[in-house]
Design a protein around this motif. Structure first.
Motif, PDB file in Angstrom:
ATOM      1  N   ASP A 228      -6.677   0.240  -2.269  1.00  0.00           N
ATOM      2  CA  ASP A 228      -6.118  -0.735  -1.331  1.00  0.00           C
ATOM      3  C   ASP A 228      -7.144  -1.848  -1.154  1.00  0.00           C
ATOM      4  O   ASP A 228      -8.050  -1.742  -0.333  1.00  0.00           O
ATOM      5  CB  ASP A 228      -5.814  -0.038   0.004  1.00  0.00           C
ATOM      6  CG  ASP A 228      -5.330  -0.993   1.079  1.00  0.00           C
ATOM      7  OD1 ASP A 228      -5.144  -2.182   0.792  1.00  0.00           O
ATOM      8  OD2 ASP A 228      -5.152  -0.539   2.220  1.00  0.00           O
TER       9      ASP A 228
ATOM     10  N   PHE B 143      -5.687   5.330  -6.404  1.00  0.00           N
ATOM     11  CA  PHE B 143      -5.106   4.263  -5.584  1.00  0.00           C
ATOM     12  C   PHE B 143      -6.229   3.469  -4.929  1.00  0.00           C
ATOM     13  O   PHE B 143      -7.143   4.045  -4.340  1.00  0.00           O
ATOM     14  CB  PHE B 143      -4.192   4.850  -4.504  1.00  0.00           C
ATOM     15  CG  PHE B 143      -3.955   3.933  -3.339  1.00  0.00           C
ATOM     16  CD1 PHE B 143      -3.292   2.726  -3.506  1.00  0.00           C
ATOM     17  CD2 PHE B 143      -4.411   4.260  -2.062  1.00  0.00           C
ATOM     18  CE1 PHE B 143      -3.087   1.864  -2.431  1.00  0.00           C
ATOM     19  CE2 PHE B 143      -4.201   3.411  -0.984  1.00  0.00           C
ATOM     20  CZ  PHE B 143      -3.541   2.209  -1.173  1.00  0.00           C
TER      21      PHE B 143
ATOM     22  N   LYS C  89       0.529   3.965  -2.911  1.00  0.00           N
ATOM     23  CA  LYS C  89       0.208   5.369  -2.627  1.00  0.00           C
ATOM     24  C   LYS C  89       1.246   6.305  -3.248  1.00  0.00           C
ATOM     25  O   LYS C  89       0.893   7.343  -3.831  1.00  0.00           O
ATOM     26  CB  LYS C  89       0.153   5.608  -1.116  1.00  0.00           C
ATOM     27  CG  LYS C  89      -1.042   5.012  -0.410  1.00  0.00           C
ATOM     28  CD  LYS C  89      -0.931   5.219   1.099  1.00  0.00           C
ATOM     29  CE  LYS C  89      -2.024   4.515   1.857  1.00  0.00           C
ATOM     30  NZ  LYS C  89      -1.862   4.622   3.328  1.00  0.00           N
ATOM     31  N   GLN C  90       2.512   5.948  -3.118  1.00  0.00           N
ATOM     32  CA  GLN C  90       3.579   6.773  -3.692  1.00  0.00           C
ATOM     33  C   GLN C  90       3.409   6.905  -5.198  1.00  0.00           C
ATOM     34  O   GLN C  90       3.502   8.012  -5.755  1.00  0.00           O
ATOM     35  CB  GLN C  90       4.953   6.149  -3.393  1.00  0.00           C
ATOM     36  CG  GLN C  90       5.431   6.274  -1.969  1.00  0.00           C
ATOM     37  CD  GLN C  90       6.778   5.581  -1.778  1.00  0.00           C
ATOM     38  OE1 GLN C  90       6.938   4.392  -2.094  1.00  0.00           O
ATOM     39  NE2 GLN C  90       7.755   6.316  -1.281  1.00  0.00           N
TER      40      GLN C  90
ATOM     41  N   SER D 130       0.825  -1.212   0.000  1.00  0.00           N
ATOM     42  CA  SER D 130       0.000   0.000   0.000  1.00  0.00           C
ATOM     43  C   SER D 130       0.861   1.264   0.000  1.00  0.00           C
ATOM     44  O   SER D 130       0.519   2.256  -0.643  1.00  0.00           O
ATOM     45  CB  SER D 130      -0.945   0.011   1.206  1.00  0.00           C
ATOM     46  OG  SER D 130      -1.870  -1.043   1.126  1.00  0.00           O
ATOM     47  N   THR D 131       1.968   1.231   0.731  1.00  0.00           N
ATOM     48  CA  THR D 131       2.863   2.393   0.768  1.00  0.00           C
ATOM     49  C   THR D 131       3.390   2.693  -0.627  1.00  0.00           C
ATOM     50  O   THR D 131       3.383   3.848  -1.075  1.00  0.00           O
ATOM     51  CB  THR D 131       4.043   2.128   1.731  1.00  0.00           C
ATOM     52  OG1 THR D 131       3.535   1.949   3.048  1.00  0.00           O
ATOM     53  CG2 THR D 131       5.015   3.301   1.724  1.00  0.00           C
TER      54      THR D 131
ATOM     55  N   PHE E  29      -4.870  10.585   0.728  1.00  0.00           N
ATOM     56  CA  PHE E  29      -5.310   9.310   0.165  1.00  0.00           C
ATOM     57  C   PHE E  29      -6.728   9.014   0.641  1.00  0.00           C
ATOM     58  O   PHE E  29      -7.248   9.673   1.555  1.00  0.00           O
ATOM     59  CB  PHE E  29      -4.357   8.166   0.529  1.00  0.00           C
ATOM     60  CG  PHE E  29      -4.219   7.899   2.012  1.00  0.00           C
ATOM     61  CD1 PHE E  29      -5.105   7.064   2.681  1.00  0.00           C
ATOM     62  CD2 PHE E  29      -3.189   8.481   2.737  1.00  0.00           C
ATOM     63  CE1 PHE E  29      -4.976   6.810   4.042  1.00  0.00           C
ATOM     64  CE2 PHE E  29      -3.047   8.232   4.097  1.00  0.00           C
ATOM     65  CZ  PHE E  29      -3.936   7.397   4.748  1.00  0.00           C
TER      66      PHE E  29
ATOM     67  N   LYS F 108       0.186   8.957  -6.219  1.00  0.00           N
ATOM     68  CA  LYS F 108       0.370  10.389  -5.989  1.00  0.00           C
ATOM     69  C   LYS F 108       1.278  10.996  -7.053  1.00  0.00           C
ATOM     70  O   LYS F 108       0.983  12.064  -7.600  1.00  0.00           O
ATOM     71  CB  LYS F 108       0.956  10.625  -4.600  1.00  0.00           C
ATOM     72  CG  LYS F 108       1.101  12.106  -4.235  1.00  0.00           C
ATOM     73  CD  LYS F 108       1.606  12.265  -2.799  1.00  0.00           C
ATOM     74  CE  LYS F 108       1.720  13.748  -2.437  1.00  0.00           C
ATOM     75  NZ  LYS F 108       2.192  13.939  -1.037  1.00  0.00           N
TER      76      LYS F 108
END
Length: 226
Positions: A33, A31, A21-22, A17-18, A80, A25
């Motif tokens: 999840d 995004f 998200k990066q 997820s990290t 997010f 963005k």
């Protein structure tokens, strides 16, 4: 730039997820999840006493699937979207160890997977999306232009998860987190319906010994080369 679909699969606590998200963005993509969706269904099952350490009333959960409304709502302060279950923000509740202990069992149910996969496919019909989960590249978006499969040692993943939970004030032992990671790995890879496997054309990234920034750059280079 051509809009593509990016599918990120892998084991629990690998930072899917990290990374998603990066990327979302940076690229201006949506995004999603998918793990949050399964966690929300699990939270519903817990709240309605359908699952605990002794039993799992799968039939009652299946019967209630039409009553479960899942929605992502963008939080501009966080940057997010957060998970809403039946119009209530449950982003914090779905990240607890209790939900983690049961989510893989809930995700085994074919009717639950079918309901969520249908929603996920609808979300990605216009591309320009980064979606992470366990079966995105194999089931949800088998034709995704970029498929990433993330892995790391169980010890490394448990330590990351433990540090995250402690930082949020949760009282838990490292051994409990490691046990949860190992149990989820087994269930995710051995379930009959859509087990966790690497798609044949996915790119594997073992992030045991690389930073988030290094990982992001590796994947961004892959995106730019499509």
């Amino acid at each position: 730039m051509k809009k593509i679909t990016i599918a990120i699969d892998g084991f629990s606590s690998t930072g899917k997820s990290t990374l998603a998200k990066q990327l979302a963005k940076h690229l201006g993509y949506v995004f999603v999840d998918t793990g949050a969706m399964y966690r929300a269904v699990t939270l519903y099952a817990i709240q309605n006493n359908y699952i605990n350490l002794e039993y799992f009333d799968t039939e009652s959960l299946k019967a209630d699937l039409t009553k479960i409304k899942l929605e992502f709502q963008f939080n501009p302060e966080l940057g997010f979207a957060e998970m809403y279950l039946n119009n209530k923000n449950v982003e914090k509740e779905i990240r607890t160890i209790e939900v983690s202990n049961f989510v893989s069992k809930v995700a085994e149910i074919s009717q639950v997977r079918a309901k969520l996969v249908e929603q996920q496919k609808e979300m990605g019909k216009n591309k320009a999306i980064v979606m992470d989960g366990r079966d995105i590249g194999t089931v949800v978006f088998p034709d995704a232009e970029l498929k990433i499969f993330m892995t790391a040692s169980a010890q490394t993943r448990a330590q990351r998860r433990f540090d995250e939970m402690v930082s949020k004030g949760e009282s838990i032992s490292f051994e409990e987190v490691l046990k949860n990671v190992q149990e989820r790995d087994y269930i995710d890879t051995h379930r009959e319906d859509s087990p966790l496997v690497m798609a044949h054309n996915a790119i594997e990234i073992d992030n045991s010994n690389i930073t988030r920034e290094e990982q992001f750059q590796i994947v961004l280079d892959l995106v730019n080369n499509i």
